[in-house]
Design a protein around this motif. Structure first.
Motif, PDB file in Angstrom:
ATOM      1  N   UNK A 137       0.824  -1.201   0.000  1.00  0.00           N
ATOM      2  CA  UNK A 137       0.000   0.000   0.000  1.00  0.00           C
ATOM      3  C   UNK A 137       0.859   1.253   0.000  1.00  0.00           C
ATOM      4  N   UNK A 138       1.939   1.218   0.768  1.00  0.00           N
ATOM      5  CA  UNK A 138       2.861   2.351   0.767  1.00  0.00           C
ATOM      6  C   UNK A 138       3.477   2.520  -0.615  1.00  0.00           C
ATOM      7  N   UNK A 139       3.830   1.395  -1.240  1.00  0.00           N
ATOM      8  CA  UNK A 139       4.378   1.438  -2.591  1.00  0.00           C
ATOM      9  C   UNK A 139       3.363   1.993  -3.569  1.00  0.00           C
ATOM     10  N   UNK A 140       2.137   1.594  -3.385  1.00  0.00           N
ATOM     11  CA  UNK A 140       1.049   2.050  -4.252  1.00  0.00           C
ATOM     12  C   UNK A 140       0.872   3.560  -4.123  1.00  0.00           C
ATOM     13  N   UNK A 141       0.839   4.030  -2.882  1.00  0.00           N
ATOM     14  CA  UNK A 141       0.624   5.458  -2.659  1.00  0.00           C
ATOM     15  C   UNK A 141       1.804   6.256  -3.200  1.00  0.00           C
ATOM     16  N   UNK A 142       3.004   5.726  -3.010  1.00  0.00           N
ATOM     17  CA  UNK A 142       4.200   6.424  -3.492  1.00  0.00           C
ATOM     18  C   UNK A 142       4.153   6.560  -5.011  1.00  0.00           C
ATOM     19  N   UNK A 143       3.805   5.465  -5.644  1.00  0.00           N
ATOM     20  CA  UNK A 143       3.707   5.496  -7.111  1.00  0.00           C
ATOM     21  C   UNK A 143       2.582   6.442  -7.551  1.00  0.00           C
ATOM     22  N   UNK A 144       1.522   6.407  -6.790  1.00  0.00           N
ATOM     23  CA  UNK A 144       0.373   7.251  -7.117  1.00  0.00           C
ATOM     24  C   UNK A 144       0.773   8.724  -7.069  1.00  0.00           C
ATOM     25  N   UNK A 145       1.492   9.075  -6.021  1.00  0.00           N
ATOM     26  CA  UNK A 145       1.924  10.468  -5.871  1.00  0.00           C
ATOM     27  C   UNK A 145       2.905  10.838  -6.970  1.00  0.00           C
ATOM     28  N   UNK A 146       3.788   9.932  -7.285  1.00  0.00           N
ATOM     29  CA  UNK A 146       4.767  10.212  -8.354  1.00  0.00           C
ATOM     30  C   UNK A 146       4.052  10.419  -9.682  1.00  0.00           C
TER      31      UNK A 146
END
Lengths: 227, 380
Positions: free
Chosen positions: B43-52
């Motif tokens: 989920x953290x990876x998902x959010x990070x990618x989402x923000x990027x």
């Protein structure tokens, strides 16, 4: 001669900077085939002596020879090997693993004996159980056994890999009279078959049934009693 | 030696089968912990990618081409056009035979910059241009280039000019996701005044993608400044909008969501971790008598500890695999938001193993000080 202690002293701290000396200048000799009882009041050092003989405890000073070899230089690994090869242990509360069955409990010493293969287990365990009249109990869980039966299983474990010396620390301490007799009889049989047996007991009746008695005095010295 | 190992493997396997309740407990807690743990990372990876992606999209230029004559390849070609230097922003400069100097400033810094001529000379008329040495790789003294931009009044200019000088000055390269944009400098004569201007040319294709059918194309400039430049490039052929207009997502909302989820997931992790460690502790405590017996009968200390704990480790690893598999399935189906990565899965498995081994060794280290007989006989 297989076991000799010379001037052995064992000292330890009780955690409050007070030194306790259960063994003080103990000289002790055991020959092959001896049946020895060590008696004395509770807390005098009988079990400590047995632990030293069994390479479970270290001495503070003096010398301990096992088959003429000074055990001072033994590493922990070598001591483990010595325990497995030379000694069988019978403890007061039997020391069985409660959630394993009789077969598994008796097989424990065989696991660490490199000369014995897995395929030989069954035969050896069966023989050991027969010696203690418990052959029918091989696959029973130890929790289902009575105190006396457990102690007999403990003896079977002690003899399964054919050690030279049986060390029994108050083996009858938790048993009733009938079971007590059964256990002492088992130990006597082992001795008749050539095993060296050293038993620690505060029960003078039992001590009187064995060949040689040693008594601890209050100074921590071990003296041979006249039988 | 092989026989010795076989005997011990047999002992461990028997343990797995006989001590079912204990192993099942460790298995269950491992499932739960690995499920939550993997979801946390993913989920953290998902959010990070989402923000990027959001950051990228907020700088993306979307062009909706109204002229049906323009296709994908036309847009691509436009971004590759070298013949036009587009300049934005300029500051006054003075040149003599040898050097050009300019007073430049931005929000933070004011400075004088000075460039000497590598080749050529200063501008003498308004149909000349001085370029940097990087542009000098494309053009030489006497070459004609098309220059477009805005004058001081904001009026668009497009003129052909002749290169008369090459300054000893490096361009700055800004890499983008798909291509490169060069920020460069040129000196132009505007309204009889010389100006040092930022020039942008596209080198490789900064073209991101597009759809001929829908007539929508995207470009990926490195920042807002570049996107402004590219918007000016294309506004005569279609409707240009940036990513924020199209996506309509703001970063604050996403960060808030991330923090909210994080609280629950972290709470779940703490609870799961405590229960897992507690379970290991209890299972190790239960086995102290067995440890004592193994030591008494000839095992080395580490050997004995491993024999009584390896079955629990197998249960923990199996539980971890199951927990992670469930987590991955739920993420793949979109029920949970997560960016699935093999590294995260391996990290969670490694953490579970380390937790198990660590807690076992810690308890084991405490026991090492105890007498063998006490391990066997003393009640806990």
């Amino acid at each position: 001669m297989i076991i000799e202690l010379k001037g052995v002293k064992k000292e330890y701290s009780d955690g409050k900077n007070k030194k306790i000396t259960p063994l003080n200048n103990v000289n002790f000799r055991v020959n092959k085939g001896d049946f020895i009882a060590i008696t004395g009041p509770s807390g005098i050092g009988k079990s400590t002596l047995l632990n030293i003989i069994g390479c479970i405890d270290k001495i503070t000073s003096g010398q301990y020879f096992l088959n003429s070899i000074n055990t001072d230089d033994y590493t922990e690994r070598e001591k483990s090997h010595v325990r497995n090869k030379y000694f069988g242990y019978v403890l007061q509360n039997n020391g069985l693993i409660p959630y394993r069955n009789v077969y598994d409990n008796v097989s424990v010493p065989l696991m660490f004996d490199k000369k014995i293969r897995k395929c030989e287990y069954k035969e050896k365990i069966e023989k050991a159980l027969e010696d203690v009249n418990m052959a029918d109990y091989m696959h029973r869980n130890v929790n289902e056994l009575s105190g006396g039966e457990k102690q007999r299983i403990s003896i079977a474990r002690a003899i399964v890999n054919d050690p030279e010396v049986i060390l029994a620390d108050e083996p009858t301490g938790a048993l009733d009279v009938d079971n007590k007799d059964i256990i002492v009889e088992q130990l006597c049989k082992l001795n008749e078959r050539g095993k060296t047996v050293i038993i620690v007991t505060h029960d003078l009746d039992i001590a009187g049934r064995v060949g040689v008695q040693y008594v601890f005095n209050h100074a921590g010295q071990l003296l041979q009693a006249d039988v | 030696m092989a026989g010795g190992i076989l005997k011990k493997i047999n002992y461990v396997l028997k343990d797995l089968l006989t001590d079912k309740r204990e192993n099942f407990r460790i298995f269950i807690f491992s499932v739960a912990l690995s499920f939550v743990g993997l979801f946390f990372f993913c989920n953290m990876g998902y959010v990070k990618k989402h923000i990027r992606l959001l950051e990228r999209l907020s700088n993306t230029v979307f062009i909706t081409v109204e002229n049906e004559d323009y296709t994908y390849s036309d847009i691509e070609k436009l971004t590759r056009e070298y013949g036009t230097l587009h300049f934005v922003g300029h500051t006054g400069v003075m040149c003599d035979e040898n050097v050009c100097e300019a007073y430049v400033y931005d929000k933070f810094l004011a400075d004088t910059i000075s460039y000497s001529f590598k080749k050529g000379k200063a501008i003498e008329s308004d149909n000349q241009v001085i370029i940097s040495k990087s542009l000098g790789k494309l053009y030489d003294i006497g070459d004609t280039v098309k220059v477009s931009g805005y004058d001081m009044a904001g009026t668009p200019i497009e003129k052909k000019k002749t290169v008369c000088g090459i300054l000893d000055m490096d361009a700055v390269y800004y890499p983008t996701g798909k291509g490169n944009l060069i920020y460069d400098m040129l000196i132009v004569d505007l309204d009889d005044e010389l100006y040092l201007a930022d020039a942008i040319i596209t080198t490789d294709n900064a073209f991101y993608g597009g759809d001929d059918n829908m007539g929508i194309f995207t470009l990926e400039p490195n920042d807002k400044y570049e996107s402004d430049v590219l918007e000016s490039l294309f506004e005569n052929i279609g409707d240009v909008s940036d990513g924020n207009d199209v996506i309509g997502v703001n970063e604050e909302h996403l960060i808030y969501e991330k923090n909210q989820k994080k609280v629950f997931v972290i709470a779940g992790l703490i609870v799961g971790l405590s229960v897992f460690l507690g379970s290991i502790y209890i299972s190790v405590i239960r086995r102290r008598r067995e440890l004592g017996v193994l030591l008494l009968e000839g095992a080395g200390y580490t050997e004995a500890l491993m024999l009584i704990k390896i079955n629990g480790l197998l249960s923990a690893v199996l539980g971890s695999v199951v927990g992670e598999t469930v987590s991955i399935i739920l993420m793949k189906k979109g029920i949970l938001d997560g960016y699935i990565s093999l590294y995260y899965s391996l990290a969670v498995l490694l953490i579970i193993v380390l937790l198990y081994m660590g807690s076992t060794l810690i308890v084991g280290a405490c026991w090492k000080r105890e007498h063998i007989i006490d391990l066997i006989e003393r009640d806990i």
